[in-house]
Write an enzyme that holds these catalytic residues in place. Structure first.
Site, short mmCIF file in Angstrom:
data_model
loop_
_atom_site.label_atom_id
_atom_site.label_comp_id
_atom_site.label_asym_id
_atom_site.label_seq_id
_atom_site.Cartn_x
_atom_site.Cartn_y
_atom_site.Cartn_z
N SER A 181 4.13 -1.09 4.89
CA SER A 181 4.70 -0.46 3.49
C SER A 181 5.52 1.11 3.43
O SER A 181 5.29 1.40 1.74
CB SER A 181 3.77 -0.21 2.81
N GLU A 207 -6.55 -9.19 3.40
CA GLU A 207 -5.99 -10.32 4.15
C GLU A 207 -7.63 -11.18 5.19
O GLU A 207 -7.21 -12.11 5.42
CB GLU A 207 -5.04 -9.73 5.62
N SER A 230 -3.28 1.98 3.57
CA SER A 230 -2.77 0.78 4.82
C SER A 230 -3.50 0.49 6.07
O SER A 230 -3.13 1.36 6.72
CB SER A 230 -1.63 1.45 4.35
N HIS A 248 0.50 -1.10 -0.05
CA HIS A 248 0.31 0.08 -0.21
C HIS A 248 1.27 1.19 0.26
O HIS A 248 1.05 1.71 1.05
CB HIS A 248 -0.41 -0.20 1.06
#
Ligand code: SF4
Length: 304
Positions: free
Chosen positions: A281, A144, A237, A60
Site C-alpha cells: 500500500s 481480512e 499494514s 494502510h
C-alpha cells in the site's frame, strides 16, 4: 501501468554518493489489489452524487487516505454510521453479513475486495459447507481474517503459527486450512506439518497472494545483498510488517519508516549498499522520495 504494479521494476539500482549504492527491491509498492481498490473508489467518487465512504481506511497508508479525504471520501468504522450514499468495501473484504447490512440500509456497495482475498473467502466458505473444521492462518485482529471467519460461518479457528494449534480440538478431525493473503509461505508449510499427524483428513489451500510472495522473496533477496534495509509502509499494514520481519531476520540493520522524513543519518553510517523495499500500500511517490532522501543522507554521512 507504472512501475508500482506487479511488473518487475525496470531500474532497481541508483548510484547515490561515491561508494554508496541505493538498491530498490525488484518488487515493491502498490500491488494489483490496491491499485484496483483505489481505481474503484475514484470511479465511485466520479459517478455518484451522494456521499462516498470506505469501511475502514481504503489502504494502510495515511497520506493516501488523507488525500482521498480532502476530495470527499469519508471513512466509517461501521455500516450503521451511514444512512445514505455509497460504501466501498476495501481490499481486505468483510464478512457477508456486513454487505447484507449495508444493502438493508439502502446503501450502494462498491466491493473492492481483492480478487485474491475473494478466493480465500470462497475456500473458507466451501470448507465450512463441506463439514471441515476451518483453520485460518493469520492475525487474530486483522480485518481480512474477520472476513474469512465470516465466510467460514463464524466458527473458524485462527492461528498465528504452528505453536497456536489447539491439538485436542483438532485431533481426528477433518481440517481445512486457508491463509491470510499476506502470510509467509514458510509459516504455512510449518503449520501444515504440525496439522498433518493430527487430522483425520487435511486440506490446505495456499491462499497467500502472488504479489505478497513476489514482494517477500524480492525483499529477502535484497536484504542478503545490502548493509542496511529501509522498509517503507504503514505501521498498521500487515504485509509491510511482514517485510520488516523477513528483512530483519537476514539483515539486522533493517529500519521501518512510514515516510522519508523519518530517515536517520546514523542508520546508513558506513553502509556501502542501502536497500529499499515497500509494502503493497505504498505509492511510488513515497518510494521515490525515500530514494531521493537516502541519496542526500548517504552523501552527508560519507562527508563526515
Ligand atoms: S497484497 Fe495481495 S491480496 Fe492483498 S490487496 Fe495486494 S494483491 Fe490483493
Amino acid at each position: 501501468m507504472n512501475a508500482s504494479s506487479d511488473d518487475e521494476r525496470a531500474t532497481p539500482r541508483s548510484p547515490a554518493a561515491e561508494g554508496c549504492e541505493i538498491v530498490v527491491a525488484r518488487y515493491a509498492g502498490y500491488c494489483y489489489g490496491v491499485e484496483r481498490a483505489l481505481r474503484l473508489t475514484e470511479e465511485a467518487l466520479a459517478r455518484v452524487p451522494g456521499p462516498v465512504a470506505t469501511l475502514g481506511p481504503i489502504i494502510h497508508n495515511p497520506s493516501v487516505v488523507r488525500g482521498l479525504a480532502a476530495r470527499g471520501v469519508g471513512v466509517v468504522d461501521e455500516v450503521g454510521e451511514m444512512s445514505e450514499g455509497t460504501l466501498v468495501v476495501r481490499t481486505h473484504g468483510v464478512p457477508p453479513e456486513v454487505v447484507a447490512a449495508a444493502h438493508a440500509r439502502g446503501l450502494e456497495v462498491v466491493d473492492a475486495t481483492c480478487p485474491f482475498v475473494a478466493v480465500a473467502q470462497r475456500k473458507a466458505h466451501d470448507l465450512h459447507e463441506g463439514g471441515y473444521t476451518v483453520v485460518i492462518l493469520g492475525e487474530h485482529d486483522h480485518p481480512e481474517v474477520a472476513g474469512l471467519q465470516g465466510f467460514a460461518g463464524g466458527e473458524a479457528i485462527v492461528v498465528a503459527g504452528p505453536a497456536d494449534v489447539p491439538v485436542e480440538r483438532l485431533r481426528g478431525r477433518r481440517v481445512g486450512v486457508v491463509v491470510q493473503t499476506t502470510q509467509a509461505r514458510e509459516t504455512l508449510a510449518r503449520l501444515a506439518a504440525a496439522l498433518a499427524p493430527l487430522a483425520r483428513e487435511l486440506v490446505v489451500f495456499n491462499t497467500v497472494c502472488e504479489a505478497t510472495e513476489k514482494r517477500q522473496s524480492a525483499a529477502c533477496e535484497l536484504a542478503a545483498q545490502v548493509d542496511v534495509v529501509i522498509v517503507v509502509g504503514g505501521r498498521n499494514s500487515a504485509n509491510t510488517m511482514r517485510l520488516v520481519q523477513l528483512c530483519r531476520d537476514i539483515q539486522p540493520r533493517t529500519h521501518h519508516i512510514e515516510s522519508a522524513g523519518e530517515l536517520r543519518e546514523a542508520w546508513v553510517t558506513g553502509a556501502r549498499r542501502v536497500g529499499v523495499t515497500a509494502g503493497a500500500s505504498t505509492p511510488d511517490s513515497e518510494i521515490e522520495e525515500t530514494v531521493d532522501r537516502l541519496r542526500t543522507t548517504c552523501e552527508a554521512s560519507d562527508g563526515r
